[in-house]
Design a protein around this motif. Structure first.
Motif, PDB file in Angstrom:
ATOM      1  N   THR A   1      76.221  -9.716  26.089  1.00  0.00           N
ATOM      2  CA  THR A   1      77.174  -9.215  24.703  1.00  0.00           C
ATOM      3  C   THR A   1      78.095  -8.450  24.973  1.00  0.00           C
ATOM      4  N   PHE A   2      78.281  -8.288  26.548  1.00  0.00           N
ATOM      5  CA  PHE A   2      79.682  -7.490  27.292  1.00  0.00           C
ATOM      6  C   PHE A   2      80.566  -8.560  27.165  1.00  0.00           C
ATOM      7  N   SER A   3      82.129  -7.900  27.365  1.00  0.00           N
ATOM      8  CA  SER A   3      82.539  -8.685  27.957  1.00  0.00           C
ATOM      9  C   SER A   3      82.533  -9.487  29.116  1.00  0.00           C
ATOM     10  N   HIS A   4      82.426  -8.701  30.393  1.00  0.00           N
ATOM     11  CA  HIS A   4      82.344  -9.474  31.179  1.00  0.00           C
ATOM     12  C   HIS A   4      80.914 -10.200  31.768  1.00  0.00           C
ATOM     13  N   ASN A   5      79.838 -10.020  30.725  1.00  0.00           N
ATOM     14  CA  ASN A   5      78.675 -10.677  30.765  1.00  0.00           C
ATOM     15  C   ASN A   5      78.188  -9.790  32.194  1.00  0.00           C
ATOM     16  N   VAL A   6      78.165  -8.763  32.477  1.00  0.00           N
ATOM     17  CA  VAL A   6      77.073  -7.888  32.394  1.00  0.00           C
ATOM     18  C   VAL A   6      77.251  -6.500  31.895  1.00  0.00           C
ATOM     19  N   TYR A   7      75.396  -5.521  32.219  1.00  0.00           N
ATOM     20  CA  TYR A   7      75.918  -4.738  31.303  1.00  0.00           C
ATOM     21  C   TYR A   7      76.177  -3.843  31.711  1.00  0.00           C
ATOM     22  N   ILE A   8      77.195  -2.795  30.863  1.00  0.00           N
ATOM     23  CA  ILE A   8      78.086  -1.441  31.112  1.00  0.00           C
ATOM     24  C   ILE A   8      77.093  -0.702  30.464  1.00  0.00           C
ATOM     25  N   PRO A   9      76.731   0.218  31.279  1.00  0.00           N
ATOM     26  CA  PRO A   9      76.177   1.464  30.711  1.00  0.00           C
ATOM     27  C   PRO A   9      76.710   2.371  29.703  1.00  0.00           C
ATOM     28  N   GLU A  10      76.205   3.209  29.413  1.00  0.00           N
ATOM     29  CA  GLU A  10      76.426   4.193  28.299  1.00  0.00           C
ATOM     30  C   GLU A  10      77.792   5.389  29.147  1.00  0.00           C
ATOM     31  N   ASN A  11      76.587   6.030  30.269  1.00  0.00           N
ATOM     32  CA  ASN A  11      77.662   7.341  30.570  1.00  0.00           C
ATOM     33  C   ASN A  11      77.212   7.179  31.889  1.00  0.00           C
ATOM     34  N   LEU A  12      77.163   8.076  32.929  1.00  0.00           N
ATOM     35  CA  LEU A  12      77.338   8.363  34.170  1.00  0.00           C
ATOM     36  C   LEU A  12      75.807   8.375  34.694  1.00  0.00           C
ATOM     37  N   GLU A  13      74.149   8.751  33.812  1.00  0.00           N
ATOM     38  CA  GLU A  13      73.159   8.686  33.815  1.00  0.00           C
ATOM     39  C   GLU A  13      72.827   7.977  34.310  1.00  0.00           C
ATOM     40  N   GLY A  14      73.554   6.491  32.983  1.00  0.00           N
ATOM     41  CA  GLY A  14      73.361   5.100  32.896  1.00  0.00           C
ATOM     42  C   GLY A  14      73.849   4.355  34.352  1.00  0.00           C
ATOM     43  N   SER A  15      74.989   5.299  34.608  1.00  0.00           N
ATOM     44  CA  SER A  15      75.081   4.113  35.809  1.00  0.00           C
ATOM     45  C   SER A  15      74.726   5.141  36.990  1.00  0.00           C
ATOM     46  N   PHE A  16      73.874   5.159  37.182  1.00  0.00           N
ATOM     47  CA  PHE A  16      73.279   5.078  38.335  1.00  0.00           C
ATOM     48  C   PHE A  16      72.014   4.933  38.411  1.00  0.00           C
ATOM     49  N   ARG A  17      71.576   4.680  36.969  1.00  0.00           N
ATOM     50  CA  ARG A  17      70.453   3.429  36.798  1.00  0.00           C
ATOM     51  C   ARG A  17      70.610   1.773  37.520  1.00  0.00           C
ATOM     52  N   GLU A  18      71.368   1.454  36.606  1.00  0.00           N
ATOM     53  CA  GLU A  18      71.961   0.429  36.845  1.00  0.00           C
ATOM     54  C   GLU A  18      72.668   0.457  38.723  1.00  0.00           C
ATOM     55  N   LEU A  19      73.127   1.071  38.788  1.00  0.00           N
ATOM     56  CA  LEU A  19      73.998   0.930  40.553  1.00  0.00           C
ATOM     57  C   LEU A  19      72.125   1.479  40.856  1.00  0.00           C
ATOM     58  N   ASP A  20      71.458   1.982  40.906  1.00  0.00           N
ATOM     59  CA  ASP A  20      69.611   2.156  41.795  1.00  0.00           C
ATOM     60  C   ASP A  20      69.925   0.097  41.858  1.00  0.00           C
ATOM     61  N   LYS A  21      69.938  -0.057  40.916  1.00  0.00           N
ATOM     62  CA  LYS A  21      68.852  -1.192  39.802  1.00  0.00           C
ATOM     63  C   LYS A  21      70.232  -2.657  40.862  1.00  0.00           C
ATOM     64  N   MET A  22      71.264  -2.200  41.086  1.00  0.00           N
ATOM     65  CA  MET A  22      72.266  -3.333  41.348  1.00  0.00           C
ATOM     66  C   MET A  22      72.434  -3.571  43.136  1.00  0.00           C
ATOM     67  N   LEU A  23      72.331  -2.397  43.334  1.00  0.00           N
ATOM     68  CA  LEU A  23      72.829  -2.115  45.314  1.00  0.00           C
ATOM     69  C   LEU A  23      71.596  -2.473  45.779  1.00  0.00           C
ATOM     70  N   THR A  24      72.367  -3.122  47.308  1.00  0.00           N
ATOM     71  CA  THR A  24      71.171  -3.436  47.865  1.00  0.00           C
ATOM     72  C   THR A  24      70.967  -2.186  48.248  1.00  0.00           C
ATOM     73  N   GLU A  25      69.584  -2.450  48.795  1.00  0.00           N
ATOM     74  CA  GLU A  25      68.766  -0.597  49.888  1.00  0.00           C
ATOM     75  C   GLU A  25      69.934  -0.711  51.234  1.00  0.00           C
ATOM     76  N   ALA A  26      70.066  -2.071  51.559  1.00  0.00           N
ATOM     77  CA  ALA A  26      71.481  -0.924  52.836  1.00  0.00           C
ATOM     78  C   ALA A  26      72.329  -0.520  52.249  1.00  0.00           C
ATOM     79  N   LEU A  27      73.082  -0.709  51.197  1.00  0.00           N
ATOM     80  CA  LEU A  27      74.480  -0.514  50.504  1.00  0.00           C
ATOM     81  C   LEU A  27      74.094   1.521  50.247  1.00  0.00           C
ATOM     82  N   ILE A  28      73.240   1.137  48.768  1.00  0.00           N
ATOM     83  CA  ILE A  28      73.181   3.033  49.608  1.00  0.00           C
ATOM     84  C   ILE A  28      72.395   3.547  49.949  1.00  0.00           C
ATOM     85  N   ASP A  29      71.947   2.858  51.434  1.00  0.00           N
ATOM     86  CA  ASP A  29      72.103   4.001  52.563  1.00  0.00           C
ATOM     87  C   ASP A  29      73.222   3.975  53.203  1.00  0.00           C
TER      88      ASP A  29
END
Length: 147
Positions: A37-65
């Motif tokens: 439903t988004f133009s780049h076919n990836v979920y776009i968060p609504e706000n900063l808090e949503g971006s944290f949740r999406e980054l937590d899901k999409m980044l590997t544990e190694a990258l988060i570390d």
């Protein structure tokens, strides 16, 4: 028979929204939530808090570390925002789109205008989130003016 086809279609749509497909960015592989439903076919968060949740899901544990291990926000911005991760966020979360995205409009409403500054605020705020610090976007503005 009609119900069968509808069930198959519903299943396919659900899968396309729920399961991410890996994206290679630099040395890393990320798995953003796919949402057609988004133009780049990836979920776009609504706000900063949503971006944290999406980054937590999409980044590997190694990258988060690796992000978390950056000794300061300034190093984080030089290392990640100007590299493939910052560019991916700008491009796929609609910061460079003509009409923007809901997240870029949210950040624009906070006074953050430039796509590079938008991804910088997200990454610096994420670093602070990972460290249990207050986000305080207003404190990040001087760093943005230097970048």
């Amino acid at each position: 028979m009609r119900t069968y086809y509808f069930s198959i279609l519903l299943f396919l749509v659900t899968c396309s929204v729920s399961f991410g497909q890996p994206h290679k960015i630099g040395d890393y592989t990320i798995t953003p939530t796919i949402d057609s439903t988004f133009s780049h076919n990836v979920y776009i968060p609504e706000n900063l808090e949503g971006s944290f949740r999406e980054l937590d899901k999409m980044l590997t544990e190694a990258l988060i570390d690796e992000i978390k291990s950056c000794p300061s926000e300034e190093l984080l911005l030089r290392r990640f925002n100007t590299g493939p991760l910052g560019e991916w966020i700008q491009r796929n979360w609609g910061f460079r789109d003509l009409n923007g995205s809901r997240l870029s409009r949210h950040l624009h409403g906070m006074g953050i205008q430039h796509p590079t500054h938008m991804s910088a605020v997200i990454l610096e705020s994420y670093w602070r989130y990972l460290h249990g610090q207050q986000i305080r976007v207003e404190d990040q503005m001087p760093l943005l003016q230097e970048s």
